[in-house]
Motif scaffolding. Structure first.
Motif, mmCIF file in Angstrom:
data_model
loop_
_atom_site.group_PDB
_atom_site.id
_atom_site.type_symbol
_atom_site.label_atom_id
_atom_site.label_comp_id
_atom_site.label_asym_id
_atom_site.label_seq_id
_atom_site.Cartn_x
_atom_site.Cartn_y
_atom_site.Cartn_z
ATOM 1 N N ILE A 145 40.756 3.798 -1.540
ATOM 2 C CA ILE A 145 40.306 2.568 -2.199
ATOM 3 C C ILE A 145 38.785 2.582 -2.129
ATOM 4 O O ILE A 145 38.197 2.778 -1.058
ATOM 5 N N PHE A 146 38.185 2.393 -3.276
ATOM 6 C CA PHE A 146 36.739 2.575 -3.391
ATOM 7 C C PHE A 146 35.965 1.471 -2.681
ATOM 8 O O PHE A 146 36.245 0.289 -2.829
ATOM 9 N N TYR A 147 34.959 1.899 -1.912
ATOM 10 C CA TYR A 147 33.969 0.942 -1.400
ATOM 11 C C TYR A 147 32.663 1.699 -1.204
ATOM 12 O O TYR A 147 32.629 2.698 -0.493
ATOM 13 N N ASN B 136 23.563 -4.422 -6.179
ATOM 14 C CA ASN B 136 24.221 -4.753 -7.451
ATOM 15 C C ASN B 136 25.090 -6.005 -7.272
ATOM 16 O O ASN B 136 25.039 -6.942 -8.079
ATOM 17 N N ARG B 137 25.858 -6.047 -6.177
ATOM 18 C CA ARG B 137 26.730 -7.211 -5.931
ATOM 19 C C ARG B 137 25.898 -8.444 -5.552
ATOM 20 O O ARG B 137 26.251 -9.564 -5.928
ATOM 21 N N ASP B 138 24.787 -8.236 -4.826
ATOM 22 C CA ASP B 138 23.885 -9.356 -4.513
ATOM 23 C C ASP B 138 23.458 -10.042 -5.811
ATOM 24 O O ASP B 138 23.432 -11.276 -5.900
ATOM 25 N N GLY C 200 38.622 -4.606 -9.040
ATOM 26 C CA GLY C 200 38.209 -5.122 -7.731
ATOM 27 C C GLY C 200 38.077 -4.098 -6.627
ATOM 28 O O GLY C 200 37.286 -4.275 -5.719
ATOM 29 N N ALA C 201 38.911 -3.037 -6.624
ATOM 30 C CA ALA C 201 38.994 -2.083 -5.500
ATOM 31 C C ALA C 201 39.296 -2.854 -4.202
ATOM 32 O O ALA C 201 40.369 -3.443 -4.084
ATOM 33 N N SER C 202 38.325 -2.926 -3.252
ATOM 34 C CA SER C 202 38.581 -3.712 -2.028
ATOM 35 C C SER C 202 38.533 -5.210 -2.331
ATOM 36 O O SER C 202 38.959 -6.025 -1.507
ATOM 37 N N ARG D 52 44.316 -2.161 -10.988
ATOM 38 C CA ARG D 52 45.623 -1.621 -11.411
ATOM 39 C C ARG D 52 46.301 -0.825 -10.294
ATOM 40 O O ARG D 52 47.478 -0.483 -10.396
ATOM 41 N N ASP D 53 45.553 -0.544 -9.226
ATOM 42 C CA ASP D 53 46.103 0.218 -8.102
ATOM 43 C C ASP D 53 46.802 -0.751 -7.134
ATOM 44 O O ASP D 53 46.154 -1.654 -6.582
ATOM 45 N N PRO D 54 48.131 -0.589 -6.905
ATOM 46 C CA PRO D 54 48.848 -1.520 -6.025
ATOM 47 C C PRO D 54 48.284 -1.558 -4.607
ATOM 48 O O PRO D 54 48.261 -2.620 -3.980
ATOM 49 N N ASP E 65 46.556 -3.603 -15.725
ATOM 50 C CA ASP E 65 45.531 -2.859 -16.438
ATOM 51 C C ASP E 65 44.493 -3.879 -16.911
ATOM 52 O O ASP E 65 44.851 -4.911 -17.501
ATOM 53 N N ALA E 66 43.216 -3.610 -16.642
ATOM 54 C CA ALA E 66 42.169 -4.602 -16.934
ATOM 55 C C ALA E 66 42.159 -4.993 -18.415
ATOM 56 O O ALA E 66 42.009 -6.169 -18.755
ATOM 57 N N ASN E 67 42.343 -4.010 -19.301
ATOM 58 C CA ASN E 67 42.296 -4.327 -20.737
ATOM 59 C C ASN E 67 43.453 -5.237 -21.141
ATOM 60 O O ASN E 67 43.284 -6.134 -21.977
ATOM 61 N N PRO F 277 35.135 1.722 -22.425
ATOM 62 C CA PRO F 277 36.511 1.394 -22.853
ATOM 63 C C PRO F 277 36.935 -0.039 -22.522
ATOM 64 O O PRO F 277 38.020 -0.458 -22.929
ATOM 65 N N PHE F 278 36.118 -0.780 -21.757
ATOM 66 C CA PHE F 278 36.514 -2.127 -21.326
ATOM 67 C C PHE F 278 35.685 -3.238 -21.980
ATOM 68 O O PHE F 278 35.985 -4.420 -21.797
ATOM 69 N N ILE F 279 34.651 -2.859 -22.706
ATOM 70 C CA ILE F 279 33.706 -3.879 -23.190
ATOM 71 C C ILE F 279 34.337 -4.754 -24.274
ATOM 72 O O ILE F 279 34.163 -5.977 -24.289
HETATM 73 N N1 SAM Z 1 34.054 -3.628 -7.995
HETATM 74 C C1 SAM Z 1 34.251 -2.731 -6.863
HETATM 75 C C2 SAM Z 1 33.153 -2.896 -5.822
HETATM 76 O O1 SAM Z 1 32.158 -3.640 -6.069
HETATM 77 O O2 SAM Z 1 33.272 -2.261 -4.757
HETATM 78 C C3 SAM Z 1 34.329 -1.293 -7.288
HETATM 79 C C4 SAM Z 1 35.293 -0.970 -8.351
HETATM 80 S S1 SAM Z 1 35.634 0.757 -8.468
HETATM 81 C C5 SAM Z 1 34.126 1.405 -9.061
HETATM 82 C C6 SAM Z 1 36.680 0.844 -9.860
HETATM 83 C C7 SAM Z 1 38.065 0.296 -9.641
HETATM 84 O O3 SAM Z 1 38.640 0.123 -10.924
HETATM 85 C C8 SAM Z 1 39.016 1.182 -8.872
HETATM 86 O O4 SAM Z 1 39.529 0.502 -7.754
HETATM 87 C C9 SAM Z 1 40.153 1.506 -9.862
HETATM 88 O O5 SAM Z 1 41.453 1.503 -9.275
HETATM 89 C C10 SAM Z 1 40.014 0.375 -10.846
HETATM 90 N N2 SAM Z 1 40.470 0.676 -12.217
HETATM 91 C C11 SAM Z 1 40.220 1.801 -12.945
HETATM 92 N N3 SAM Z 1 40.757 1.674 -14.172
HETATM 93 C C12 SAM Z 1 41.330 0.454 -14.235
HETATM 94 C C13 SAM Z 1 42.023 -0.262 -15.249
HETATM 95 N N4 SAM Z 1 42.232 0.290 -16.449
HETATM 96 N N5 SAM Z 1 42.460 -1.499 -14.966
HETATM 97 C C14 SAM Z 1 42.261 -2.060 -13.739
HETATM 98 N N6 SAM Z 1 41.618 -1.427 -12.740
HETATM 99 C C15 SAM Z 1 41.151 -0.199 -12.980
#
Ligand code: SAM
Length: 371
Positions: free
Chosen positions: A31-33, A40-42, A61-63, A83-85, A108-110, A131-133
């Motif tokens: 899980i990305f952190y 950037n988050r600030d 969201g990741a974490s 999208r990751d459980p 899925d975010a879209n 792809p999300f804009i």
């Molecule tokens: N916002 C987080 C932070 O500030 O630490 C980092 C997010 S990380 C760069 C990207 C995340 O997007 C990953 O956890 C991944 O599972 C999720 N992700 C990728 N494609 C996705 C999709 N199509 N829909 C939802 N989540 C997605």
């Protein structure tokens, strides 16, 4: 997965144990952190505090750290999606830990953004947000935040990838960070205008390995037309330091007035303002006592952004001095000379070596050689 409790801003949060050797690049962690994205988050937290959204979506969201910080530090009602459980399980744990007004979704975010509106939509994917804009704009009622970490395609180091993703031609110049920022803005502007809406950049900046946009969205054909009127090109000489801007949709082949060589066309990109100066001063006033993790660094960026004139390019001071075979004096002296002659001139937020000015190149050269 082993977790550790970390603190960022005023928020404590569970994240996967950060082992930079075992999980390089950071995207390869379960899980990305990435603690290096704290600034950037600030910025997001301060923008949310200043815009007071009714609802905020952290679409990737990741974490959950971004959405959790917005929820905890500004009191906003947030939805945090991934999208990751496994990520969603961690997001739920963090929401419970903080006791914030938040929900976690595993979509899925879209798909989610195509179904539900949110006052403030935030996109922070791996690499390109392209792809999300479209769905992000359709979902957003008022504000959208966009992070891009694919700086090589955006800034011209990977030319073909940049063209494929953003339908624009980047170029690796001495102001490549600004090119990347404006290409992403231009892409967002064109995506938005299709829905008879416009963008009003509030705070957009390039830093280290990312570009971050905070845009207000306006409704109506007039807003869309005003947005498209701010699209244009940069023309960069291949033989000397000359560069200039052009407006409109169709690039014109141009020749350098200084050395007669062909000018390269960069764009289409956004040539309008990338900041709202009033918004930046409201943000700046909020920094002291905000509890964010890097108030001084963000403050420096805000101050520099407030001073930058609305020009799409800058000049690398050292490269300019090399081109004119002079040993460079202090940048401050050149800026002062230009300002004394009535020109706008400033440093830029994305480089310690660049100058932004509306002075003609020959005036800039004269100031440089007079130092
Ligand atoms: N916002 C987080 C932070 O500030 O630490 C980092 C997010 S990380 C760069 C990207 C995340 O997007 C990953 O956890 C991944 O599972 C999720 N992700 C990728 N494609 C996705 C999709 N199509 N829909 C939802 N989540 C997605």
């Amino acid at each position: 997965m082993e977790l550790e409790l970390i603190e960022e801003g005023k928020t404590t949060l569970w994240v996967p144990i950060h082992d930079s050797t075992a999980t390089f690049p950071p995207g390869s962690a379960p899980i990305f952190y990435n603690p290096r994205m704290a600034l950037n988050r600030d910025a997001t937290v301060i923008v949310a505090a200043c815009t007071e959204p009714r609802t905020y979506l952290d679409a990737m969201g990741a974490s959950g750290i971004r959405g959790c910080r917005v929820g905890y530090e500004t009191g906003t009602t947030v939805t945090i999606n991934d999208r990751d459980p496994d990520a969603t399980t961690l997001i739920k744990k963090n929401i419970d830990h903080l006791g914030i007004d938040a929900s976690a979704t595993c979509r899925d975010a879209n798909a989610l953004m195509s179904e539900e509106p949110f006052d403030f939509v935030d996109l922070d994917p791996f690499g390109t947000p392209a792809p999300f804009i479209d769905a992000g704009i359709r979902s957003s009622v008022r504000m959208i935040g966009i992070t891009a970490t694919d700086t090589a395609p955006l800034c011209g180091a990977h030319l073909k990838a940049g063209i494929r993703r953003y339908m624009a031609r980047p170029m690796n110049t001495d102001y490549h960070a600004e090119v990347g920022l404006r290409i992403l803005l231009g892409y967002a502007a064109r995506m938005t205008a299709r829905y008879d809406r416009g963008i009003i950049p509030q705070f957009c900046f390039a830093h280290e390995h990312f570009v971050r946009l905070h845009l207000k969205l306006a409704r109506g054909t007039q807003a869309a037309d005003q947005t498209l009127a701010q699209m244009g090109y940069i023309y960069q000489c291949t033989g000397c330091p000359y560069r200039t801007e052009g407006s409109g949709f169709f690039p014109e082949p141009k020749v350098c007035p200084h050395c007669g060589k062909q000018l390269n066309t960069i764009g289409p990109l956004w040539t309008g303002a990338i900041q709202d100066p009033e918004f930046l001063s409201v943000m700046n006033e909020r920094l002291p006592g905000s509890g964010i993790s890097s108030p001084d660094e963000l403050g420096k960026i805000l101050t520099c952004c407030m001073q930058e004139p609305v020009i799409s390019f800058s000049y690398d001071y050292h490269k300019l001095a090399k081109a004119y075979r002079v040993s460079p004096g202090p940048i401050a002296g050149v800026l002062e000379s230009l300002q004394n002659m009535g020109y706008s001139a400033s440093r830029v937020h994305y480089s310690g070596y660049c100058i932004k000015t509306n002075a003609p190149l020959e005036t800039l050269r004269d100031c440089l050689t007079a130092q």
